[in-house]
Motif scaffolding. Structure first.
Motif, short mmCIF file in Angstrom:
data_model
loop_
_atom_site.label_atom_id
_atom_site.label_comp_id
_atom_site.label_asym_id
_atom_site.label_seq_id
_atom_site.Cartn_x
_atom_site.Cartn_y
_atom_site.Cartn_z
N LEU A 111 -4.84 1.09 3.61
CA LEU A 111 -4.37 2.41 3.20
C LEU A 111 -4.72 2.67 1.74
CD1 LEU A 111 -0.82 2.47 4.85
CD2 LEU A 111 -2.76 3.92 5.47
N HIS A 112 -4.53 1.65 0.90
CA HIS A 112 -4.84 1.82 -0.52
C HIS A 112 -6.33 2.01 -0.75
CE1 HIS A 112 -4.36 1.64 -4.79
NE2 HIS A 112 -5.09 0.55 -4.90
N GLU A 115 -7.52 5.53 0.24
CA GLU A 115 -7.28 6.54 -0.80
C GLU A 115 -8.27 6.37 -1.95
OE1 GLU A 115 -3.92 8.27 -3.87
OE2 GLU A 115 -3.68 6.26 -3.04
N TYR A 119 -11.02 8.67 1.47
CA TYR A 119 -10.80 8.93 2.90
C TYR A 119 -9.50 9.73 3.03
CZ TYR A 119 -14.61 5.81 3.99
OH TYR A 119 -15.86 5.24 4.08
N ASP A 120 -9.54 10.76 3.87
CA ASP A 120 -8.36 11.62 3.95
C ASP A 120 -7.37 11.20 5.03
OD1 ASP A 120 -9.41 13.03 6.48
OD2 ASP A 120 -10.95 13.57 5.02
N THR A 121 -7.82 10.37 5.99
CA THR A 121 -6.96 10.06 7.14
C THR A 121 -7.12 8.62 7.59
OG1 THR A 121 -7.15 12.35 7.93
CG2 THR A 121 -6.40 10.71 9.52
N SER A 140 0.29 -1.01 -0.06
CA SER A 140 -0.32 0.32 -0.13
C SER A 140 -0.26 0.92 -1.53
CB SER A 140 0.38 1.28 0.85
OG SER A 140 1.60 1.78 0.31
N SER A 143 -0.09 4.62 -1.68
CA SER A 143 -1.09 5.42 -0.98
C SER A 143 -0.56 5.99 0.33
CB SER A 143 -2.35 4.58 -0.69
OG SER A 143 -3.01 4.25 -1.90
N HIS A 146 0.08 9.50 -0.05
CA HIS A 146 -0.98 10.36 -0.58
C HIS A 146 -2.02 10.77 0.43
CE1 HIS A 146 -0.11 7.94 -4.53
NE2 HIS A 146 0.89 8.77 -4.22
N ILE A 147 -2.14 10.02 1.53
CA ILE A 147 -3.15 10.35 2.53
C ILE A 147 -2.48 10.61 3.87
CG2 ILE A 147 -4.97 9.05 1.37
CD1 ILE A 147 -4.60 6.82 3.34
N ASN A 148 -3.25 11.17 4.79
CA ASN A 148 -2.75 11.52 6.11
C ASN A 148 -2.74 10.27 7.00
OD1 ASN A 148 -1.84 13.26 8.15
ND2 ASN A 148 -3.92 13.67 8.88
#
Length: 238
Positions: A111-112, A115, A119-121, A140, A143, A146-148
């Motif tokens: 996940l980190h 971001e 990457y948005d998702t 994370s 993150s 911060h992201i989807n």
């Protein structure tokens, strides 16, 4: 102030250590993550010892004994309880798909990195580790807010993804595997990272456009979070 270990609130909070009770809320122990949850509107309750760390409407003071129980004997000045992420409709352009990863620490690192490289998702398959596990939240580094992050069955999600013009890659070793440098990406793309032990499932491989690997010397495998970070950087930089 709550000082009794038998207080109903304390018992409810303790249950959040177990995944089966994290239906709508979860515990946060890291101070930076608590601040991020507060900033993005996810923090529900602030539990503290001594002085209130920051102004928050639903703050509850507890004794040191209660805090030590909640944190399993690790001294903390405060902890938080937050509600789970709300899925937000948004345009997806670059995504990472996780095929049943089991280690929450790996999921948090991915996940980190997602971001970090724009990457948005991140899409979690059905049996992927719980993102609200303490190890995932900590790895994370915020993150997660911060992201989807969405949960989908990849076998049904990938075909829909491809209908929308996505090119989908998988990481792994098959007869059709190519090195990263041999493939090109499109404006809209995603790639799949597989389970730590068994990798990407055959039925997921069959749905992807290309299967790729990282060129390596002297070793034949990498931790999935490290491999994922390399692949993310490669595609993001092209």
């Amino acid at each position: 102030m709550i000082s009794s270990l038998q207080n109903p609130k304390v018992k409810d909070w303790m249950r959040l250590h177990q995944k089966k009770y994290r239906v709508s809320q979860y515990l946060i122990f890291d101070e930076v993550l608590i601040e991020e949850a507060f900033k993005y509107g996810y923090l529900d309750t602030l539990i503290y010892v001594g002085s209130l760390p920051f102004d928050f409407a639903n703050a509850i003071e507890v004794s040191e004994e209660v805090m030590m129980k909640l944190t399993k004997d690790e001294p903390k000045p405060y902890i938080g309880i937050a509600h789970k992420l709300e899925e937000k409709p948004q345009e997806i352009k670059k995504a990472v798909l996780l095929d049943d990863l089991q280690d929450p620490h790996n999921v948090g690192l991915i996940l980190h990195s997602a971001e970090l490289f724009g990457y948005d998702t991140v899409v979690l398959n059905d049996n992927t580790a719980d993102i609200y596990h303490e190890k995932c939240l900590s790895a994370s580094l915020g993150s997660i807010y911060h992201i989807n992050v969405i949960k989908r069955n990849l076998e049904s999600f990938i075909p829909e993804f491809k209908k929308d013009g996505f090119k989908v890659y998988a990481t792994g070793l098959t007869k059709e595997t190519k090195e990263l440098e041999e493939v090109s990406n499109s404006d809209k793309f995603a790639f799949v990272l597989g389970n730590e032990g068994s990798g990407v499932k055959d039925e997921i491989f069959a749905l992807c456009d290309e299967i790729v690997k990282i060129r390596m010397e002297n070793i034949d495998s990498l931790n999935v979070a490290i491999a994922g970070t390399i692949v993310m950087y490669h595609f993001a930089s092209k």
